[in-house]
Design an enzyme around this catalytic site. Structure first.
Site, PDB file in Angstrom:
ATOM      1  N   ASP A 205       0.815  -1.222   0.000  1.00  0.00           N
ATOM      2  CA  ASP A 205       0.000   0.000   0.000  1.00  0.00           C
ATOM      3  C   ASP A 205       0.850   1.274   0.000  1.00  0.00           C
ATOM      4  OD1 ASP A 205      -2.273  -1.583   0.033  1.00  0.00           O
ATOM      5  OD2 ASP A 205      -2.381  -1.610   2.213  1.00  0.00           O
ATOM      6  N   ALA A 206       2.053   1.189  -0.548  1.00  0.00           N
ATOM      7  CA  ALA A 206       2.953   2.347  -0.513  1.00  0.00           C
ATOM      8  C   ALA A 206       3.359   2.809  -1.901  1.00  0.00           C
ATOM      9  CB  ALA A 206       4.195   2.011   0.308  1.00  0.00           C
TER      10      ALA A 206
END
Lengths: 283, 283, 283, 283
Positions: C228-229
């Site tokens: 999720d980065a």
């Protein structure tokens, strides 16, 4: 912020405009820091805005204009070029309501809005102290149904005397006479407290309450002789519910009005708004 | 979700309504899980919606109605009580455009919308396969300028046959005849692809492009005999720019239309929408 | 829509890029219908996207690439040029949740999204019928903690076999192994159901409820090895209140998820997203 | 606006609360003009806010409290009752940035926010003239790393001396010591310039630029000993793009900050915010 020349162009679209303009600037070492283009597929018109670093060019504004003129002529351009370092002169007009005026003055005072404000004109004396605290002259020019012509003659004189190039109606609440609209075409900005074209004219929040809408809005537009029908620069809305009275709408609407007006004025000051008939291109 | 009775009330405001209703339910052990009130300061009318756990009461719906009737009479209430476990019967009507229909069918199929959908009616055969994939009967009822009366007689027959209590016009694009509007007052929900009252009638996105607005919207409302003028349930908008053509508006608008319609339908299905003249209270 | 070549460029900023590119196209009669530029003042990097009418140029895509290559080399450009008439091949991956998949399939089916969808891959068989109704092959590739390597080998094989150039994780809910992320860098799009960087990882709505936020959101981003980065393409939020349970958030969030994912995918398909380290320029 | 008593209640949920409270007021002729209820299904807690017309009751605030106390005890209520005619005393604290302070002062000055502002405290002398124009005393209490204890002792003394019941940190930029947080639990309101829980602590816009988010936000919350982790009252966001520098974010963020802070403060002043652990119910 480093100063830039802001060039805006509108002309019939054809092959080679971007190349020609690009070549002109790069040939003189001009460094383009911002560039926007729009080709209108319906009208076949082309719109452009370029920002070029002042320091990257070997000449000043007047010479730039002289050198660019032949290209403009070749392509049939409507064009303008301004120096971001020479802020526009903006006269604010207000009535008794302070929210839009306070908002614009604060943005100016905190250097968020880059412009000169030679004076504020109002048909009431209510906001004098507020304006004068900012070090800005305040002209109280009363108006009543009998002296409208006189009132606007005085307004016009003040505008001319201060060589203003923009007039912002910050909830001024008087209808501008057609000849003034025409003289300052594309230079008079108004905020109307509805989501136009709904609720033209007086008491738009009352009209909104009557119709039972679930959103209320505000519209920032250039003033034209037809009431609330000029080219729209920006609009926004806020959600309301059955629970909100007209007074609540007035209160909630103030926040939308001042935000939309400030955004519209900012776009205008930065030469981001191009007129196209009764519409705007906002880069 | 535990089943609840949903009681909605509107009556002239006065002291003691909340207490009386509260007492009635607590006296029978009724557990209130949701409560909304609204006093309209302009009309002096009072509106209320309560959800009471079915299992907390010692009697069923019919007995509840019988017991509550004297209170309703005392306060001059317009009132309704429904069992959340008995879903409404909703007929969807569509034309060729699929976005609103697909959206509603998917919400129903994934159990987000609690209702029965006895059938879909359309004046085109385009969406049959889609509807039938969901296991829902599809009625193709063609319409042309010459057979409108016949068309609506057939529509009405289908609605009656299926004992529908709600009709949702999911971009149905035909004007409902006044007698049908009246017969199903407060039961026919439409989605109009503009921010009403702007751009009533045909081709609202073309009207929006013409006016140069900076936001486009959609409005979910109950249908009344006057075109696009019925009580508004919900509205929303989306930002556009000079860069968006009418085709872009049509595309962007679809997302707003289906969201606003789905929210409006949901509110209706949960008995959250109370009519007050030409306005709505949405709890 | 008339077919266009979409040229995207990123390179160190300097005088003359726009002119050179403009000259190249106008020299060949190329008609530019869309042009975007961005100069990053922090990194000194320049980004550009041009759309040129295919029919205005005297040569095809391969010749265009060959002719443009020397300019690209001169300015040290990372560049790409695609034909809008040759749609991307997009594989959708899903799990059991249908809202994002239905939304993308409907947009594709109604010709709003221009791409080919050679197949859908899922670790569950739940959505097979829905996918197959659209005439798209459905691959059920089960996964469990013990067979992850096998699962992703199979996924990889399907992707390669179909020569997909984009993978969209439409709520696929499995963590993509780092080697797959690297192999398809900038080609795997995920929708995360929070306003990143808040609430990374599992059960973001539970995290949101725990923290008592007043808005929930969704984030569409490219997948990178760090969970999720990756670079964010688009985000949006929706207002909630104390009244909304985790179940309500899940329901309300679905609408944001599918809108944000669809917008992100659309931008990607139209070559509007340029990568710049871990950020995106979205024209 | 007619004065009302505002009664807020939180207690374990059970049958009969609404009835009992309703009966109490109707028994004394009390006219309820606003009523909100919330049953938290997770904690089983019940929350309520009622506004009752002062003039409809036969007794004053003290007698109301005395009469209501037995009911409160019976149901184990945390409760408060305030007279809307007795405005709260709010001390504003600021640093050098003026936007939030100007906004709150203007709302107070134009009677949009109903409260007393006994004084403004700042660690800089920058905003003195602005504050004093409003006729409000200004205390310049400098702070540096060496004298923090002294600074906050002086702040505390000023707060006590003016019997303030609310402290609003209008971009005050200093971390409040834990003992002050505890002493004024639920009374100190802060505006943090990010969408919490993202970007806690210093320079949130720099953090946002670093992460490449597409929306920036602001959060209004009660201050607790843990930094930026207190109960959230309100939040909002604004869309940004790759084109916005940190300076642009700072500018755009100001509008969100002041709107969110003003809304949060207004809710607090009207007794609309009920605390529930680290969350809020905002009626």
């Amino acid at each position: 912020m480093e100063p830039v020349y802001r060039l805006t162009i509108s002309c019939p679209d054809r092959v080679g405009i971007v190349a020609k303009v690009g070549q002109f600037f790069s040939g003189h070492g001009g460094w383009i820091v911002e560039a926007n283009h729009y080709s209108d597929p319906v009208s076949g018109h082309f719109f452009m805005r370029h920002c070029i670093r002042v320091n990257s060019l070997p000449f000043g504004l007047e010479e730039l204009k002289a050198q660019f003129a032949p290209i403009a002529e070749e392509f049939g351009m409507d064009w303008q070029v301004n120096d971001s370092g020479a802020p526009k002169k903006v006269i604010l007009m207000a009535s008794k309501e302070s929210h839009c005026l306070v908002d614009l003055l604060h943005r100016w005072h905190s250097k968020e809005l880059h412009c000169d404000i030679p004076c504020v004109i109002s048909n009431h004396d209510t906001l004098r102290s507020l304006v004068e605290w900012h070090g800005i002259p305040f002209f109280h020019v009363p108006v009543d149904p009998a002296n409208k012509a006189e009132h606007f003659a005085r307004v016009n004189a003040i505008v001319e005397e201060h060589k203003a190039d923009t007039i912002v109606l910050a909830r001024y609440m008087q209808i501008i006479p057609p000849e003034l609209c025409s003289r300052y075409h594309g230079q008079v900005i108004n905020i109307h407290h509805s989501f136009l074209p709904s609720f033209v004219g007086a008491k738009p929040y009352h009209q909104a309450a009557e119709r039972g809408v679930k959103l209320i809005g505000a519209t920032c537009h250039y003033v034209t002789p037809e009431l609330d029908a000029g080219p729209i620069i920006d609009q926004d809305v806020i959600r309301i519910s059955h629970n909100d009275t007209v007074d609540d709408m007035v209160r909630l609407g103030k926040d939308v009005e001042k935000m939309v007006l400030a955004r519209g004025v900012r776009s205008h000051l930065e030469d981001r708004v191009l007129l196209h008939g009764n519409k705007t291109i906002v880069f």
